[in-house]
Design a protein around this motif. Structure first.
Motif, PDB file in Angstrom:
ATOM      1  N   LYS A  30       0.802  -1.221   0.000  1.00 28.01           N
ATOM      2  CA  LYS A  30       0.000   0.000   0.000  1.00 28.01           C
ATOM      3  C   LYS A  30       0.832   1.267   0.000  1.00 28.01           C
ATOM      4  N   PHE A  31       2.134   1.153   0.330  1.00 29.32           N
ATOM      5  CA  PHE A  31       3.010   2.318   0.264  1.00 29.32           C
ATOM      6  C   PHE A  31       3.906   2.284  -0.975  1.00 29.32           C
ATOM      7  N   ARG A  32       3.494   1.522  -1.978  1.00 29.09           N
ATOM      8  CA  ARG A  32       4.272   1.450  -3.222  1.00 29.09           C
ATOM      9  C   ARG A  32       4.545   2.828  -3.825  1.00 29.09           C
ATOM     10  N   GLY A 175      -7.637  16.401  -8.642  1.00 32.04           N
ATOM     11  CA  GLY A 175      -7.833  15.425  -9.710  1.00 32.04           C
ATOM     12  C   GLY A 175      -6.785  14.336  -9.745  1.00 32.04           C
ATOM     13  N   LEU A 176      -5.513  14.697  -9.535  1.00 31.33           N
ATOM     14  CA  LEU A 176      -4.425  13.728  -9.667  1.00 31.33           C
ATOM     15  C   LEU A 176      -4.104  13.005  -8.356  1.00 31.33           C
ATOM     16  N   ALA A 177      -3.918  13.771  -7.281  1.00 31.21           N
ATOM     17  CA  ALA A 177      -3.424  13.192  -6.025  1.00 31.21           C
ATOM     18  C   ALA A 177      -4.515  12.518  -5.206  1.00 31.21           C
ATOM     19  N   ILE A 178      -5.766  12.953  -5.390  1.00 30.55           N
ATOM     20  CA  ILE A 178      -6.852  12.362  -4.607  1.00 30.55           C
ATOM     21  C   ILE A 178      -7.747  11.487  -5.480  1.00 30.55           C
ATOM     22  N   ILE A 179      -8.449  12.083  -6.436  1.00 31.87           N
ATOM     23  CA  ILE A 179      -9.366  11.292  -7.266  1.00 31.87           C
ATOM     24  C   ILE A 179      -8.599  10.256  -8.087  1.00 31.87           C
ATOM     25  N   TYR A 183      -8.885   6.960  -5.924  1.00 26.68           N
ATOM     26  CA  TYR A 183     -10.170   6.392  -6.349  1.00 26.68           C
ATOM     27  C   TYR A 183     -10.111   5.689  -7.705  1.00 26.68           C
ATOM     28  N   VAL A 184      -9.269   6.176  -8.610  1.00 31.80           N
ATOM     29  CA  VAL A 184      -9.199   5.574  -9.949  1.00 31.80           C
ATOM     30  C   VAL A 184      -8.087   4.527 -10.020  1.00 31.80           C
ATOM     31  N   ARG A 190      -8.273   4.942  -0.040  1.00 32.28           N
ATOM     32  CA  ARG A 190      -9.182   6.079  -0.063  1.00 32.28           C
ATOM     33  C   ARG A 190      -9.176   6.792   1.287  1.00 32.28           C
ATOM     34  N   GLY A 191      -9.148   8.107   1.242  1.00 33.03           N
ATOM     35  CA  GLY A 191      -9.132   8.891   2.474  1.00 33.03           C
ATOM     36  C   GLY A 191      -7.741   9.240   2.960  1.00 33.03           C
ATOM     37  N   THR A 192      -6.694   8.808   2.227  1.00 28.12           N
ATOM     38  CA  THR A 192      -5.326   9.136   2.652  1.00 28.12           C
ATOM     39  C   THR A 192      -5.140  10.644   2.737  1.00 28.12           C
TER      40      THR A 192
END
Length: 249
Positions: A30-32, A175-179, A183-184, A190-192
């Motif tokens: 998960k920390f890749r 758009g890039l760092a969160i969605i 999410y994509v 999610r929620g980091t």
């Protein structure tokens, strides 16, 4: 009644990262993304420390004699390289679980790091001082950024430096760092990151100025999907790093 002591700790953030602690040293876990990101921030840190303190980065242990704090150290992904370069390293994190994982990994690799489950305010109030503070991907997770940066600033010796890496609060970052990332592509759970807690460069500069530090260098960091690697860039719209210095007395 005395006022309750202010805290930099966001309990929800600590709980979130504690739940992922076993993943810290898995390059495919998960920390890749952080493992992919690590080389670019390590090279920036190494080169800037060498320049500021007149060290040869090609030497075996160029940071001998320097005291470095990695605040919000997680599992120790930056602590161990700094220790291998000769620095006296303190790794601090509010999550006891993260610290236990970091201690175990350092012991397995025979790397000497002073890991502590503590906070910036407790370290500062104890009078700790450092030549270099690594404040990487932390400010967007704290409860009070001005208090946090202020306490970190107290610990920088005159003439010392602090690195800060974070994410800009822009629609591009949303758009890039969160969605995109959470999410994509699902690079991160999610929620980091929470958009409202992301930090604009001018907000960071104000907090650093209040802590007695001046920004002396800044760089964006961008991802190249074709090369599958991160690189420094003039684009600070999403990920960025700054270097701040405390003036000599």
């Amino acid at each position: 009644m005395p006022e309750p002591r202010r805290s930099t700790i966001d309990a929800g953030e600590v709980e979130r990262f504690s739940a992922l602690a076993a993943e810290w040293w898995n390059p495919n876990g998960k920390f890749r993304p952080l493992h992919k990101f690590n080389p670019v921030r390590l090279s920036y840190i190494r080169d800037q420390i060498a320049t500021r303190f007149g060290r040869d980065p090609r030497a075996a242990r160029p940071f001998e004699g320097l005291r470095i704090l990695d605040i919000g150290c997680g599992g120790g992904l930056l602590c161990e390289p700094m220790a291998r370069l000769g620095a006296e390293v303190v790794g601090a994190d509010a999550s006891e679980t993260n610290i236990e994982v970091a201690k175990l990994h350092a012991a397995e690799g025979n790397v000497s790091v002073d890991y502590r489950a503590t906070t910036a305010e407790d370290l500062a109030d104890a009078g700790e001082k450092f030549d270099v503070i690594l404040n990487m991907e932390v400010v967007e997770h704290v409860a009070d950024i001005d208090l946090f940066v202020g306490k970190c600033g107290e610990m920088v010796r005159p003439g010392g430096i602090m690195f800060v890496a974070t994410i800009n609060r822009t629609l591009k970052a949303l758009g890039l760092a969160i969605i995109g990332a959470e999410y994509v592509l699902r690079w991160l759970p999610r929620g980091t990151h929470q958009f409202g807690k992301l930090v604009r460069p001018e907000e960071l500069e104000k907090a650093l100025g209040g802590a007695g530090l001046s920004i002396i260098d800044r760089t964006g960091v961008t991802y190249n999907p074709l090369a599958d690697r991160w690189a420094r860039s003039k684009d600070m719209d999403v990920n960025y790093m700054v270097l701040a210095e405390k003036g000599s007395v």
